[in-house]
Design an enzyme around this catalytic site. Structure first.
Site, mmCIF file in Angstrom:
data_model
loop_
_atom_site.group_PDB
_atom_site.id
_atom_site.type_symbol
_atom_site.label_atom_id
_atom_site.label_comp_id
_atom_site.label_asym_id
_atom_site.label_seq_id
_atom_site.Cartn_x
_atom_site.Cartn_y
_atom_site.Cartn_z
ATOM 1 N N LYS A 157 0.847 -1.197 0.000
ATOM 2 C CA LYS A 157 0.000 0.000 0.000
ATOM 3 C C LYS A 157 0.885 1.250 0.000
ATOM 4 O O LYS A 157 0.988 1.966 1.001
ATOM 5 C CB LYS A 157 -0.936 -0.001 1.212
ATOM 6 C CG LYS A 157 -2.118 -0.946 1.021
ATOM 7 C CD LYS A 157 -3.052 -0.940 2.216
ATOM 8 C CE LYS A 157 -3.924 0.272 2.292
ATOM 9 N NZ LYS A 157 -5.035 0.288 1.333
HETATM 10 N N1 PMP Z 1 -7.289 -3.341 -2.966
HETATM 11 C C1 PMP Z 1 -6.910 -2.068 -2.763
HETATM 12 C C2 PMP Z 1 -6.328 -1.325 -3.890
HETATM 13 C C3 PMP Z 1 -7.080 -1.470 -1.503
HETATM 14 O O1 PMP Z 1 -6.700 -0.218 -1.302
HETATM 15 C C4 PMP Z 1 -7.680 -2.221 -0.468
HETATM 16 C C5 PMP Z 1 -7.893 -1.580 0.881
HETATM 17 N N2 PMP Z 1 -6.801 -1.744 1.725
HETATM 18 C C6 PMP Z 1 -8.044 -3.554 -0.722
HETATM 19 C C7 PMP Z 1 -7.832 -4.079 -1.983
HETATM 20 C C8 PMP Z 1 -8.620 -4.408 0.351
HETATM 21 O O2 PMP Z 1 -7.634 -4.729 1.292
HETATM 22 P P1 PMP Z 1 -8.009 -5.016 2.806
HETATM 23 O O3 PMP Z 1 -9.089 -6.025 2.784
HETATM 24 O O4 PMP Z 1 -6.758 -5.512 3.402
HETATM 25 O O5 PMP Z 1 -8.465 -3.721 3.376
#
Ligand code: PMP
Length: 305
Positions: free
Chosen positions: A154
């Site tokens: 991220k």
């Molecule tokens: N894809 C992206 C691009 C995201 O920003 C997120 C949010 N964090 C997710 C998928 C989902 O990830 P998570 O379930 O860990 O929040």
């Protein structure tokens, strides 16, 4: 209610938590962030932080990729986060935003020879996709390949790709945009992973299709297996398969588990949330609110009783 932030190794009121205008991360996107939810349980008068440790493990991995060593251990980060939420005295659903970033106030595009800091704050935040069944478009922006910017971390700078997608979707009258990979396979939403159901099979794009390996994605995979006896197939999904799915839903910390009703004005299945999606969604909300004892290990209570 007072809200606090933690940065430079101390708690400060949110309004006083500032960084200088030359901060490296502001200019070059040299940071890594997380989104963590604290879910308010009215009956238990408790906030449960969902899968706290896993979020910090992902933050640590992303930080290492950007040549940053977090100034605190994962256990310390968890303790800091719990204390932060306690200080805020929240009695509603919250969103916690940790950021590990290049904090040196210096110019020059690079990763090396820069200091880094860790900050985190928490704010009240209810629904992210403000709909019971969302309408998605297919983004004209594609997910970057691993050798452009690895989407499995991220990285703050990466999120301009997601911002292009989200704004395009909203400007076209949709709730969310679904991006394809460079190879043209279905990848993910601007802030969510994607699942489809076809002939009873639960399918989600594989890690090879430029996705973030979501913690909610992992939660759903485990709940589907343990509670519904449904294995998830992780493989590439083509666009025509997406349109022809019986059911589709998005998963993410902010978006929770949100059914997809339409994509580019084509109905998915009946155009209403499907049966498997509804069962998974019900389970998911029970679990994240700390109402399913089997999964309490995933829920960190914040307030001492
Ligand atoms: N894809 C992206 C691009 C995201 O920003 C997120 C949010 N964090 C997710 C998928 C989902 O990830 P998570 O379930 O860990 O929040």
């Amino acid at each position: 209610m007072p809200s606090y932030a933690f940065l430079r190794n101390q708690f400060v009121p949110l309004g006083e938590a500032k960084v200088g205008i030359m901060t490296h991360a502001l200019h070059y996107g040299t940071g890594v962030f997380e989104g963590i939810r604290g879910n308010w349980n009215e009956e238990k008068k408790q906030i449960y932080i969902f899968r706290l440790k896993e979020h910090y493990q992902r933050l640590q991995q992303g930080s290492a990729l950007l040549q940053m060593k977090l100034p605190h251990s994962i256990d310390e980060l968890c303790r800091i986060t719990i204390e932060l939420v306690q200080k805020g005295e929240f009695k509603e659903d919250i969103y916690i935003r940790p950021v590990s970033y290049k904090s040196t106030e210096a110019m020059g595009v690079r990763l090396h020879k820069l200091d880094n800091d860790f900050m985190v704050f928490a704010i009240p935040w209810g629904r992210y996709l403000d709909t019971d069944a969302c309408r998605c478009c297919i983004s004209s922006w594609r997910r970057p390949a691993d050798n452009v910017i690895p989407p499995s971390a991220k990285i703050t700078g990466l999120y301009i790709n997601n911002a292009f997608t989200k704004t395009e979707a909203i400007e076209r009258g949709f709730d969310e945009g679904i991006m394809l990979s460079q190879a043209g396979n279905v990848s993910e939403g601007s802030g969510e992973n994607l699942f489809i159901i076809k002939n009873g099979e639960l399918i989600t794009p594989s890690v090879k299709d430029s996705i973030l390996i979501g913690i909610t994605r992992d939660t759903v995979i485990k709940l589907a297996k343990n509670e519904l006896g449904l294995e998830t197939t992780q493989r590439s999904i083509k666009l025509d398969e997406l349109y022809a799915a019986d059911e589709c839903f998005l998963t993410g910390t902010a978006a929770h588990l949100t059914p997809v009703a339409e994509i580019e004005d084509r109905k998915i299945g009946t155009g209403k949330p499907g049966a498997v999606t509804a069962r998974l969604q019900k389970l998911y909300f029970e679990v994240i609110k700390g109402n399913n004892n089997k999964y309490l290990d995933w829920c960190t209570p914040v307030y001492n009783k």
